[in-house]
Design a protein around this motif. Structure first.
Motif, PDB file in Angstrom:
ATOM      1  N   ALA A  12       0.829  -1.209   0.000  1.00  0.00           N
ATOM      2  CA  ALA A  12       0.000   0.000   0.000  1.00  0.00           C
ATOM      3  C   ALA A  12       0.865   1.261   0.000  1.00  0.00           C
ATOM      4  O   ALA A  12       0.595   2.214  -0.733  1.00  0.00           O
ATOM      5  CB  ALA A  12      -0.931  -0.004   1.212  1.00  0.00           C
ATOM      6  N   ARG A  15       2.503   1.691  -3.403  1.00  0.00           N
ATOM      7  CA  ARG A  15       1.488   2.101  -4.387  1.00  0.00           C
ATOM      8  C   ARG A  15       1.184   3.590  -4.253  1.00  0.00           C
ATOM      9  O   ARG A  15       1.126   4.324  -5.243  1.00  0.00           O
ATOM     10  CB  ARG A  15       0.205   1.282  -4.210  1.00  0.00           C
ATOM     11  CG  ARG A  15      -0.912   1.695  -5.158  1.00  0.00           C
ATOM     12  CD  ARG A  15      -2.204   0.987  -4.858  1.00  0.00           C
ATOM     13  NE  ARG A  15      -2.679   1.153  -3.504  1.00  0.00           N
ATOM     14  CZ  ARG A  15      -3.237   2.280  -3.015  1.00  0.00           C
ATOM     15  NH1 ARG A  15      -3.371   3.342  -3.788  1.00  0.00           N
ATOM     16  NH2 ARG A  15      -3.663   2.323  -1.771  1.00  0.00           N
ATOM     17  N   ALA A  22      -5.689   2.450  -6.008  1.00  0.00           N
ATOM     18  CA  ALA A  22      -5.991   1.058  -5.671  1.00  0.00           C
ATOM     19  C   ALA A  22      -6.954   0.461  -6.691  1.00  0.00           C
ATOM     20  O   ALA A  22      -6.805  -0.700  -7.098  1.00  0.00           O
ATOM     21  CB  ALA A  22      -6.570   0.969  -4.256  1.00  0.00           C
ATOM     22  N   SER A  37      -8.484  -3.852  -1.024  1.00  0.00           N
ATOM     23  CA  SER A  37      -8.331  -3.127   0.235  1.00  0.00           C
ATOM     24  C   SER A  37      -8.007  -4.082   1.385  1.00  0.00           C
ATOM     25  O   SER A  37      -7.147  -3.801   2.225  1.00  0.00           O
ATOM     26  CB  SER A  37      -9.614  -2.345   0.551  1.00  0.00           C
ATOM     27  OG  SER A  37      -9.517  -1.742   1.815  1.00  0.00           O
ATOM     28  N   GLU A  40      -4.354  -5.088   1.166  1.00  0.00           N
ATOM     29  CA  GLU A  40      -3.435  -4.042   1.620  1.00  0.00           C
ATOM     30  C   GLU A  40      -3.460  -3.835   3.129  1.00  0.00           C
ATOM     31  O   GLU A  40      -2.460  -3.435   3.704  1.00  0.00           O
ATOM     32  CB  GLU A  40      -3.730  -2.714   0.912  1.00  0.00           C
ATOM     33  CG  GLU A  40      -3.287  -2.695  -0.523  1.00  0.00           C
ATOM     34  CD  GLU A  40      -3.258  -1.306  -1.105  1.00  0.00           C
ATOM     35  OE1 GLU A  40      -2.424  -1.066  -1.980  1.00  0.00           O
ATOM     36  OE2 GLU A  40      -4.083  -0.444  -0.701  1.00  0.00           O
TER      37      GLU A  40
END
Length: 82
Positions: A12, A15, A22, A37, A40
């Motif tokens: 996460a 990223r 996402a 989600s 992550e």
């Protein structure tokens, strides 16, 4: 034992540093944003194959990603000892 769940928070962070949404990665690897989600945040594990596909979206090899995770883990342990 380290599971792939433990890699989610690092993924996460990387990223976000690359400013990739996402939703973009979720769509590219064929999963829902909700599942992404959960990956992550460490609430859902992911196969090594899918981790590889996720890393590809960051232009990062799976090996390099794991090396970054190991380096981060060593730093955390050193901080905890101090």
């Amino acid at each position: 034992m380290i599971t792939i769940q433990h890699y989610g928070p690092l993924f996460a962070r990387l990223r976000r540093e690359k400013q990739i949404k996402a939703s973009t990665i979720a769509r590219q690897i064929g999963i829902s944003e909700a599942t992404f989600s959960k990956i992550e945040t460490g609430r859902c594990s992911v196969s090594l194959e899918r981790l590889g596909r996720m890393c590809e979206e960051l232009d990062l090899s799976t090996v390099d990603f794991v090396k970054l995770w190991q380096k981060q883990a060593v730093i955390r342990r050193k901080k905890q000892k101090n």
